[in-house]
Design a protein around this motif. Structure first.
Motif, PDB file in Angstrom:
ATOM      1  N   TYR A  37      23.739  40.404  38.401  1.00 36.78           N
ATOM      2  CA  TYR A  37      24.601  41.181  38.740  1.00 36.78           C
ATOM      3  C   TYR A  37      26.198  40.396  39.804  1.00 36.78           C
ATOM      4  N   PHE A  38      25.333  40.055  40.707  1.00 33.67           N
ATOM      5  CA  PHE A  38      26.251  39.386  41.753  1.00 33.67           C
ATOM      6  C   PHE A  38      26.749  38.219  41.590  1.00 33.67           C
ATOM      7  N   TYR A  39      26.267  37.515  40.629  1.00 37.03           N
ATOM      8  CA  TYR A  39      26.747  35.985  40.068  1.00 37.03           C
ATOM      9  C   TYR A  39      27.892  36.647  39.115  1.00 37.03           C
ATOM     10  N   CYS A  40      27.739  37.533  38.385  1.00 33.08           N
ATOM     11  CA  CYS A  40      28.643  38.087  37.584  1.00 33.08           C
ATOM     12  C   CYS A  40      29.963  38.593  38.108  1.00 33.08           C
ATOM     13  N   PHE A  41      29.766  39.306  39.116  1.00 36.56           N
ATOM     14  CA  PHE A  41      31.056  39.578  39.987  1.00 36.56           C
ATOM     15  C   PHE A  41      31.649  38.566  40.560  1.00 36.56           C
ATOM     16  N   ARG A  42      30.961  37.425  41.032  1.00 34.82           N
ATOM     17  CA  ARG A  42      31.726  36.314  41.470  1.00 34.82           C
ATOM     18  C   ARG A  42      32.855  35.764  40.424  1.00 34.82           C
ATOM     19  N   GLU A  43      32.657  35.820  39.075  1.00 34.36           N
ATOM     20  CA  GLU A  43      33.426  35.347  38.176  1.00 34.36           C
ATOM     21  C   GLU A  43      34.523  36.459  37.853  1.00 34.36           C
ATOM     22  N   ARG A  44      34.078  37.715  37.912  1.00 34.96           N
ATOM     23  CA  ARG A  44      34.791  38.644  37.573  1.00 34.96           C
ATOM     24  C   ARG A  44      36.121  38.825  38.617  1.00 34.96           C
ATOM     25  N   GLU A  45      35.557  38.567  39.702  1.00 36.47           N
ATOM     26  CA  GLU A  45      36.564  38.559  40.902  1.00 36.47           C
ATOM     27  C   GLU A  45      37.794  37.744  40.473  1.00 36.47           C
ATOM     28  N   MET A  46      37.425  36.469  39.936  1.00 37.02           N
ATOM     29  CA  MET A  46      38.561  35.593  39.574  1.00 37.02           C
ATOM     30  C   MET A  46      39.588  36.239  38.702  1.00 37.02           C
ATOM     31  N   ILE A  47      38.712  37.052  37.729  1.00 31.98           N
ATOM     32  CA  ILE A  47      39.635  37.443  36.442  1.00 31.98           C
ATOM     33  C   ILE A  47      40.362  38.477  36.998  1.00 31.98           C
ATOM     34  N   VAL A  48      39.867  39.398  38.180  1.00 31.90           N
ATOM     35  CA  VAL A  48      40.640  40.407  38.715  1.00 31.90           C
ATOM     36  C   VAL A  48      41.888  39.847  39.485  1.00 31.90           C
ATOM     37  N   ASP A  49      41.675  38.988  40.328  1.00 31.77           N
ATOM     38  CA  ASP A  49      42.781  38.225  40.970  1.00 31.77           C
ATOM     39  C   ASP A  49      43.829  37.791  40.076  1.00 31.77           C
ATOM     40  N   MET A  50      43.693  37.222  39.065  1.00 34.33           N
ATOM     41  CA  MET A  50      44.524  37.058  38.006  1.00 34.33           C
ATOM     42  C   MET A  50      45.233  38.066  37.604  1.00 34.33           C
ATOM     43  N   PHE A  51      44.619  39.342  37.012  1.00 37.06           N
ATOM     44  CA  PHE A  51      45.487  40.278  36.894  1.00 37.06           C
ATOM     45  C   PHE A  51      46.411  40.831  37.953  1.00 37.06           C
ATOM     46  N   GLU A  52      45.959  40.762  39.277  1.00 35.49           N
ATOM     47  CA  GLU A  52      46.700  41.261  40.184  1.00 35.49           C
ATOM     48  C   GLU A  52      47.678  40.510  40.361  1.00 35.49           C
ATOM     49  N   GLU A  53      47.712  39.168  40.098  1.00 31.79           N
ATOM     50  CA  GLU A  53      48.817  38.209  40.305  1.00 31.79           C
ATOM     51  C   GLU A  53      49.966  38.746  39.242  1.00 31.79           C
ATOM     52  N   ILE A  54      49.776  39.156  37.966  1.00 39.53           N
ATOM     53  CA  ILE A  54      50.668  39.579  36.844  1.00 39.53           C
ATOM     54  C   ILE A  54      51.181  40.942  36.785  1.00 39.53           C
ATOM     55  N   SER A  55      49.970  41.777  37.510  1.00 38.30           N
ATOM     56  CA  SER A  55      50.622  43.415  37.327  1.00 38.30           C
ATOM     57  C   SER A  55      50.508  43.911  38.263  1.00 38.30           C
ATOM     58  N   GLY A  56      49.666  43.334  39.340  1.00 37.42           N
ATOM     59  CA  GLY A  56      49.918  44.000  40.835  1.00 37.42           C
ATOM     60  C   GLY A  56      48.838  45.051  40.978  1.00 37.42           C
ATOM     61  N   ALA A  57      47.957  45.260  39.961  1.00 37.47           N
ATOM     62  CA  ALA A  57      46.759  46.213  40.039  1.00 37.47           C
ATOM     63  C   ALA A  57      45.507  45.278  39.794  1.00 37.47           C
ATOM     64  N   ARG A  58      44.362  45.931  40.269  1.00 41.14           N
ATOM     65  CA  ARG A  58      43.048  45.147  40.030  1.00 41.14           C
ATOM     66  C   ARG A  58      42.237  46.077  39.221  1.00 41.14           C
ATOM     67  N   LEU A  59      42.520  47.118  38.776  1.00 37.57           N
ATOM     68  CA  LEU A  59      41.606  47.726  37.796  1.00 37.57           C
ATOM     69  C   LEU A  59      42.442  48.241  36.521  1.00 37.57           C
ATOM     70  N   LEU A  60      43.262  49.278  36.707  1.00 36.85           N
ATOM     71  CA  LEU A  60      43.869  49.905  35.902  1.00 36.85           C
ATOM     72  C   LEU A  60      45.499  49.134  35.808  1.00 36.85           C
ATOM     73  N   TYR A  61      45.619  48.365  34.677  1.00 41.23           N
ATOM     74  CA  TYR A  61      46.813  47.582  34.953  1.00 41.23           C
ATOM     75  C   TYR A  61      48.299  47.979  34.422  1.00 41.23           C
ATOM     76  N   ASP A  62      48.265  48.737  33.245  1.00 37.17           N
ATOM     77  CA  ASP A  62      49.296  49.311  32.482  1.00 37.17           C
ATOM     78  C   ASP A  62      50.216  48.295  32.261  1.00 37.17           C
ATOM     79  N   TYR A  63      49.529  46.955  31.735  1.00 39.46           N
ATOM     80  CA  TYR A  63      50.433  45.742  31.575  1.00 39.46           C
ATOM     81  C   TYR A  63      51.148  45.586  30.158  1.00 39.46           C
TER      82      TYR A  63
END
Lengths: 174, 336, 373
Positions: free
Chosen positions: C131-157
């Motif tokens: 679980y904790f290992y998976c969230f380490r990688e998911r964090e990278m993805i969420v950071d990327m989405f934050e970069e393009i859409s400004g949100a971390r969970l619900l993007y509306d992108y």
């Protein structure tokens, strides 16, 4: 785009029960009579290999004499064809269940019953799918209000202090 | 008279040492698992979160203590008490350090120095499962505790047999039920793990099951039956069950070391009281760490698989191993 | 004890239960620990999206689709946008750059969703660490989405006609780094689980559903591929630019929990393959059709109806929209894979043990925001 053979086979087998064949946005729509709906769907499943029921739902047209459209979207995993079957149902009329043809129909029929109040015969597990068991009314009918009834026991906002209560309004238009 | 006074002093000392051990064991568990999982673990209270267990204890004391209306109140109260008392009782016969010779005789570092210590341990290990069973049954028809208690009952019956059968081998070899005699017997030979590798392994597996730790934590499988038998408990009453479990972990690790790994004897730095003490606790700490390590690593077995392992694999092996030991001792094979 | 003395135990599992992934409620009838009958009860997260849709403009509903399966917001947006474009008849006019961006975010979100699935699935079976290992990688993805859409969970992108904003150079750098790191990291999960004896014992031959039954019960997505059917909408009915990309459909014939596990693990690597190709192929150009750039300008599709669907991480998500030529849909039906899977669950767990229920629930990757709508 659907193969014309399917429509031809349907027309040949069921003749006058096929009311109308149309197309919208590339999807084929076949309107049929309610009486032979179950037979047509069974025929599509076993003879024309439409083995995958994508969804089953209804749409409400209150101004019509038979107010509901019941809609089946089928797919063939062999040929990738899709077909939409529609039948008109009046309020209070029962529809024969297709849960004997597709297992996945059980859930969708429960939901359609829950949302529109269309009863399905021979569905052993028919019950409210999403709303509580003792819910009154059928939410997706057009006359169903968008927000709660102020005088209902379920409308919890009325227990709020005077200043915090929301005015009951309908959703705004832009 | 001095025996009584010494007994009371030892009793108080062991009681407090074991309690403090349990408190810091929770810290150790959390810290080790956190490190294994790329986390930091408790950090804020004290040096590297060292006072976290105290904060937890204070918090759980202040929690509301709920008792379900439908529960059998007396048994509901009794269950955690049975768990904790039996667990402490076992810890009273475990020697905490090598014995030292004094002018008036030999001084034993255990509250009760018994000649039948192993028998006593097994009697109370059996009783300790009653705490869990009572907790499950008395929770007023709540079903998760009931299933948890069912599982605990079945698990304890299956695995205490295996535990006992694997312990029988060192007992047969040393002809004694006294821990210190068994350790002394191992100083004459090699450690018993070299004579009895099969018994060592069956004990190791059964140890996890009896303690109810991952991968055999079925009575309290939190993702299946929501912590099983103590679902209805709250506050300090709930805290007592894990408390007892940690003591059982300590006791089982200590028995492992005493019976199979030569207790306080060590390969190159031995003799002396402190050498023995350090060797003994290094070995015990390794097994305690093993429990934590397994917790962070393994998934959980299924109920029927657990029974299969117990009755179909481990039990025949353990019984055959006893026959072999008996044969070897009767014939007098060179290494026995 | 005669057989009539044996009584079954009714166990209420959920809606508050650590491994029902939210608010699934199962009423189980147990014989010992064997399951004799199951009644799945969903709807604890019902928010009436279909009714809401009838009273909202098409653009207003876009953020609502985020809330369906809140873990795969990008894919939900994409599906809705495609259904709308089909209804409007502008499928071919969406700029190619926008299509590539859509594929990139959809595949990234697929990996993110599979990572959450893997972590929770392992947690259900008792392995805490993945679980904790998976969230380490998911964090990278969420950071990327934050970069393009400004949100971390619900993007509306992803919007109707394109995407909300263009991707940035920083995003591309992060993406390249992620592609480089991820296959290495995925090997860690394999070492933790794939050949673990306990994991194999808990997942093999559990919750078996064969190909025929899987189709009959409407199972879709990775669960269908785990039953040995080579079925992927990205390949069989290509949308966006999937027809120009090169990837395989992983499928395993066993139909058990372990097969579904392997399918999802392989799918993550296929997504990485798709991402690599997208980085090389993405063209310059507009990221949105001009006519849809203004959100305040009402969209009035012609009268008609369309069913738009896409391969989501959980299965096939579909939007069936009936338009009457107004700025609001007349009726919208959402085909939610989790809802269909929930009703297939009793069939899959019949006769298995209580511990298998959590394994099967985990392997189907339920998200009840989607199921209950």
């Amino acid at each position: 785009m659907l193969d014309a053979k399917v429509i031809d086979a349907l027309k040949e087998k069921f003749g006058e029960d096929i009311v109308n064949v149309s197309e919208s946005c590339g999807d084929s729509i076949v309107n049929v009579n309610l009486d032979s709906l179950h037979d047509i769907l069974g025929f599509l499943h076993s003879n024309l290999s439409f083995d995958y029921l994508l969804f089953l739902t209804a749409a409400d047209y209150p101004k019509r004499e038979k107010r509901f459209d019941i809609i089946y979207q089928l797919r063939s995993t062999a040929t990738f064809d899709e077909i939409r079957i529609k039948a008109e149902v009046s309020d209070g009329e029962d529809v024969e269940s297709v849960s004997d043809i597709w297992g996945s129909a059980i859930g969708d029929e429960c939901e359609t019953y829950d949302m529109f109040g269309i009863k399905f015969l021979n569905n052993a597990e028919l019950r409210r799918a999403l709303m509580p068991d003792d819910w009154e009314g059928y939410p997706l009918r057009k006359e169903y209000p968008l927000k709660g009834n102020e005088f209902s026991d379920r409308y919890l906002d009325k227990y709020l202090p005077e200043g915090q209560r929301h005015q009951i309004t309908h959703t705004r238009m832009p | 008279m001095s025996i009584v006074i010494w007994g009371i002093i030892k009793f108080i000392v062991v009681l407090s040492i074991v309690s403090v051990y349990v408190l810091f064991m929770t810290w150790f568990d959390r810290k080790v698992i956190a490190r294994m999982q790329n986390r930091v673990g408790p950090k804020l209270i004290g040096f590297h979160g060292l006072w976290q267990p105290l904060a937890d204890a204070i918090k759980s004391l202040w929690k509301e203590d709920t008792v379900p209306d439908k529960s059998y109140k007396f048994m509901f109260w009794l269950a955690p008490i049975i768990s904790i008392t039996t667990a402490f009782a076992i810890s009273f016969v475990i020697p905490f350090a090598p014995p030292i010779k004094t002018a008036s005789g030999i001084f034993h570092f255990s509250v009760a120095h018994l000649n039948v210590a192993i028998l006593f341990v097994f009697a109370f290990l059996g009783l300790s499962s009653y705490g869990v069973l009572y907790a499950g049954i008395s929770s007023g028809g709540s079903k998760y505790p009931f299933i948890g208690a069912q599982r605990e009952g079945a698990q304890m019956i299956s695995y205490e047999i295996i535990l006992a059968l694997s312990i029988l081998n060192p007992i047969l070899m040393s002809q004694s039920l006294n821990f210190e005699t068994i350790v002394a017997a191992q100083t004459h030979h090699l450690w018993y793990v070299f004579y009895q590798p099969v018994a060592f392994i069956t004990y190791l597996i059964a140890m996890f099951a009896v303690a109810g730790k991952v991968p055999f934590d079925l009575p309290e499988a939190e993702s299946e039956i929501c912590c099983g038998y103590f679902v209805e408990y709250s506050g300090m009453k709930m805290g007592l069950f894990p408390f007892a479990q940690y003591i059982v972990v300590l006791v089982l690790s200590a028995i492992m070391v005493l019976l199979f790994l030569g207790g306080w004897t060590g390969p190159f730095w031995s003799g002396g009281f402190f050498a023995g003490l350090i060797w003994y606790w290094i070995k015990v700490a390794f097994f305690i760490f093993l429990f934590t390590w397994a917790w962070a690593t393994f998934p959980r077995y299924r109920y029927d698989q657990l029974m299969d392992i117990g009755w179909k694999i481990l039990l025949p092996i353990a019984v055959l191993n006893i026959f072999w030991t008996g044969f070897a001792l009767t014939v007098g094979l060179p290494f026995f | 004890m005669s057989s009539s003395d044996i009584r079954t135990l009714e166990l209420n599992m959920g809606p508050q239960h650590p491994s029902t992934h939210g608010v699934l409620r199962l009423v189980l009838r147990l014989n010992g620990e064997k399951i004799e009958h199951t009644t799945p009860i969903v709807g604890y997260l019902h928010r009436g999206f279909e009714k809401m849709a009838e009273n909202m403009t098409y653009q207003q509903f876009n953020p609502i689709t985020d809330r369906l399966n809140y873990i795969t917001s990008m894919n939900n947006n994409l599906t809705y946008a495609m259904a709308m474009e089909k209804l409007l008849g502008v499928e071919d006019k969406v700029p190619e750059r926008a299509q590539y961006i859509r594929v990139i975010v959809a595949e990234l979100n697929r990996i993110g969703s599979h990572l959450i699935w893997l972590g929770t699935h392992a947690l259900d079976i008792g392995a805490m660490t993945p679980y904790f290992y998976c969230f380490r990688e998911r964090e990278m993805i969420v950071d990327m989405f934050e970069e393009i859409s400004g949100a971390r969970l619900l993007y509306d992108y992803v919007r109707i006609g394109g995407v909300a904003k263009d991707i940035t150079a920083k995003f591309m750098d992060m993406l390249k780094e992620f592609i480089k790191i991820f296959p290495e990291r995925q090997k860690e999960y394999h070492t933790l689980l794939t050949k673990n004896r306990i994991w194999l014992k808990r997942t093999k031959d559990v919750g078996v559903i064969n190909a025929e039954d899987a189709i009959n019960w409407g199972i879709s997505g990775p669960a269908l591929r785990g039953s040995g059917i080579e079925w992927d909408l990205r390949k069989k009915k290509p949308y966006a630019v999937y027809s120009e990309l090169n990837f395989d459909i992983p499928y395993y014939p066993e139909g058990d929990v372990y097969a579904r596990y392997l399918v999802r693990m392989d799918e993550m690597l296929q997504s990485i393959r798709i991402l690599e190709q997208c980085i090389n192929k993405i063209p310059e150009g507009p990221y949105m059709m001009d006519e849809f750039k203004k959100v305040s300008k009402p969209i009035k599709p012609p009268a008609g109806e369309s069913y738009g669907y896409a391969e989501n991480p959980t299965g096939e998500l579909g939007f069936y929209i009936i338009s009457e030529g107004k700025n609001k849909p007349y009726r919208m039906k959402i085909r939610a894979p989790s809802f269909v899977h929930a009703y297939a669950l009793p069939f899959m767990i019949k006769g298995s043990l209580l511990s298998d229920v959590v394994a099967v629930i985990g392997s189907l990757d339920f998200v009840f925001g989607e199921s209950d709508r």
